[in-house]
Design a protein around this motif. Sequence first.
Motif, PDB file in Angstrom:
ATOM      1  N   ALA A 209     -34.205  12.174  16.959  1.00  0.00           N
ATOM      2  CA  ALA A 209     -32.983  12.518  17.693  1.00  0.00           C
ATOM      3  C   ALA A 209     -33.122  12.136  19.169  1.00  0.00           C
ATOM      4  CB  ALA A 209     -32.699  14.009  17.561  1.00  0.00           C
ATOM      5  N   LYS A 210     -32.033  11.623  19.740  1.00  0.00           N
ATOM      6  CA  LYS A 210     -32.000  11.255  21.147  1.00  0.00           C
ATOM      7  C   LYS A 210     -31.165  12.288  21.910  1.00  0.00           C
ATOM      8  CE  LYS A 210     -32.496   6.297  20.240  1.00  0.00           C
ATOM      9  NZ  LYS A 210     -31.879   4.961  20.422  1.00  0.00           N
ATOM     10  N   VAL A 211     -31.818  12.996  22.812  1.00  0.00           N
ATOM     11  CA  VAL A 211     -31.159  14.053  23.579  1.00  0.00           C
ATOM     12  C   VAL A 211     -31.100  13.591  25.026  1.00  0.00           C
ATOM     13  CG1 VAL A 211     -31.191  16.484  24.217  1.00  0.00           C
ATOM     14  CG2 VAL A 211     -32.064  15.771  21.981  1.00  0.00           C
ATOM     15  N   LEU A 212     -29.912  13.173  25.471  1.00  0.00           N
ATOM     16  CA  LEU A 212     -29.716  12.563  26.776  1.00  0.00           C
ATOM     17  C   LEU A 212     -28.858  13.477  27.648  1.00  0.00           C
ATOM     18  CD1 LEU A 212     -28.802   8.999  25.412  1.00  0.00           C
ATOM     19  CD2 LEU A 212     -31.071   9.843  26.052  1.00  0.00           C
ATOM     20  N   ASN A 213     -29.478  14.014  28.702  1.00  0.00           N
ATOM     21  CA  ASN A 213     -28.763  14.889  29.633  1.00  0.00           C
ATOM     22  C   ASN A 213     -27.998  15.984  28.888  1.00  0.00           C
ATOM     23  OD1 ASN A 213     -27.951  15.717  32.241  1.00  0.00           O
ATOM     24  ND2 ASN A 213     -25.990  14.626  32.025  1.00  0.00           N
TER      25      ASN A 213
ATOM     26  N   TYR B 186     -30.057  23.012  13.975  1.00  0.00           N
ATOM     27  CA  TYR B 186     -30.648  21.926  13.201  1.00  0.00           C
ATOM     28  C   TYR B 186     -30.081  20.612  13.732  1.00  0.00           C
ATOM     29  CZ  TYR B 186     -31.374  18.523   9.511  1.00  0.00           C
ATOM     30  OH  TYR B 186     -31.716  17.389   8.816  1.00  0.00           O
ATOM     31  N   ILE B 187     -30.972  19.728  14.161  1.00  0.00           N
ATOM     32  CA  ILE B 187     -30.574  18.416  14.683  1.00  0.00           C
ATOM     33  C   ILE B 187     -31.223  17.370  13.781  1.00  0.00           C
ATOM     34  CG2 ILE B 187     -30.461  16.907  16.676  1.00  0.00           C
ATOM     35  CD1 ILE B 187     -29.106  19.621  17.100  1.00  0.00           C
ATOM     36  N   GLY B 188     -30.421  16.669  12.998  1.00  0.00           N
ATOM     37  CA  GLY B 188     -30.942  15.774  11.973  1.00  0.00           C
ATOM     38  C   GLY B 188     -31.427  14.430  12.498  1.00  0.00           C
ATOM     39  N   LYS B 189     -31.844  13.610  11.572  1.00  0.00           N
ATOM     40  CA  LYS B 189     -32.404  12.293  11.876  1.00  0.00           C
ATOM     41  C   LYS B 189     -31.373  11.396  12.562  1.00  0.00           C
ATOM     42  CE  LYS B 189     -34.807   8.431   9.634  1.00  0.00           C
ATOM     43  NZ  LYS B 189     -35.284   7.886   8.332  1.00  0.00           N
ATOM     44  N   ASP B 190     -31.820  10.733  13.627  1.00  0.00           N
ATOM     45  CA  ASP B 190     -31.016   9.727  14.344  1.00  0.00           C
ATOM     46  C   ASP B 190     -29.753  10.297  14.976  1.00  0.00           C
ATOM     47  OD1 ASP B 190     -32.835   7.695  13.683  1.00  0.00           O
ATOM     48  OD2 ASP B 190     -31.841   7.318  11.776  1.00  0.00           O
TER      49      ASP B 190
END
Length: 335
Positions: free
Chosen positions: A251-255, A263-267
């Motif tokens: 997962a990409k968490v930007l700002n 729950y934060i899934g794949k990609d």
Amino acid sequence: MKVIVPMAGRGSRLRPHTLTVPKPLVPVGGKPIVHRLVEDIAAVCNEPIEEIGFVIGDFGIEIENELIKVAEKLGAKGTIFYQDKPLGTAHAVLCAEKLLDGPVVVAFADTLFRANFTIDPNADGILWVKQIEDPSNFGVVKMNENGDIIDFVEKPKEFVSDLAMIGIYYFKDGLALRDELNYLVENGIIKSGEYQLPDALRRLTEKGKRFKPGEVDEWLDCGNKEVTVITNQRVLEYDYEKGLDLVDDSAKVLNSIIIPPCYIGKDVILENSVVGPHVSLGKGSMVTNSIIKNSILQQNSIIIDANLKDSMLGSHSKYKGLARDLSLSDYSIIS
């Protein structure tokens, strides 16, 4: 031990989310309902699960393969059975007749539960029940002074018991259950156009089988959008308390800020957003310039400039706009 999971129902109360995906495969906390159900069953069984039979409608080969993988992850064989017509709970179990031999658990795939006990192998049967305030809308069990279940009453108009059956049963002798299910069908014992499992249970108790209640700590329903969102909340809390890593490494968490449990899934891509608590984001979803609380987004959803709470969005849906309480089906677009 064998497990039968009847799940051929249409899931009409959870529409539009069940128009493209069967209800038991709708994810809560990032995992389909039926996955969690069989894991819960495995946790209370004190012997290995040999085979899991899924009783389904015409769901397609991809879903059938997915269900078989669910069983294999628990070290069991997965088998598919079909219920072509909605002829009731007893008929659904009988569709998996070949598994009715020896100890068997029957678990209807529209509910999750939490229980802190193991199956007593000396009991003829165990019915999982939950004490509720208003039993008039549920099937309940009637007990004798020894704590044995002696009768089953559907939606009692007068008080009989406040222990509601949640749809999960253990039978020490699957053959005995098979015989009673066949008796109902062969003799046309039908109520409201369906063969009812409690009628078979009553015949077993009349023949001396002793059933005990298995009380659960919490009963989580997945019948409609509102209660499914609540179930997602509770499941996330359980997983978080167990220390599970609920955010995929890809997962990409930007700002952005994630308020657990989520729950934060794949990609998944989060950009300039605040997510949580109690949010599940399916794989490949993208959330930009948004605030999301207590919601379920299935895979490949796109959310832009939104303020969402208590919502449920299907796979490949797109939403851009205002603050809402949404129930959005797969492939829907609102902007």
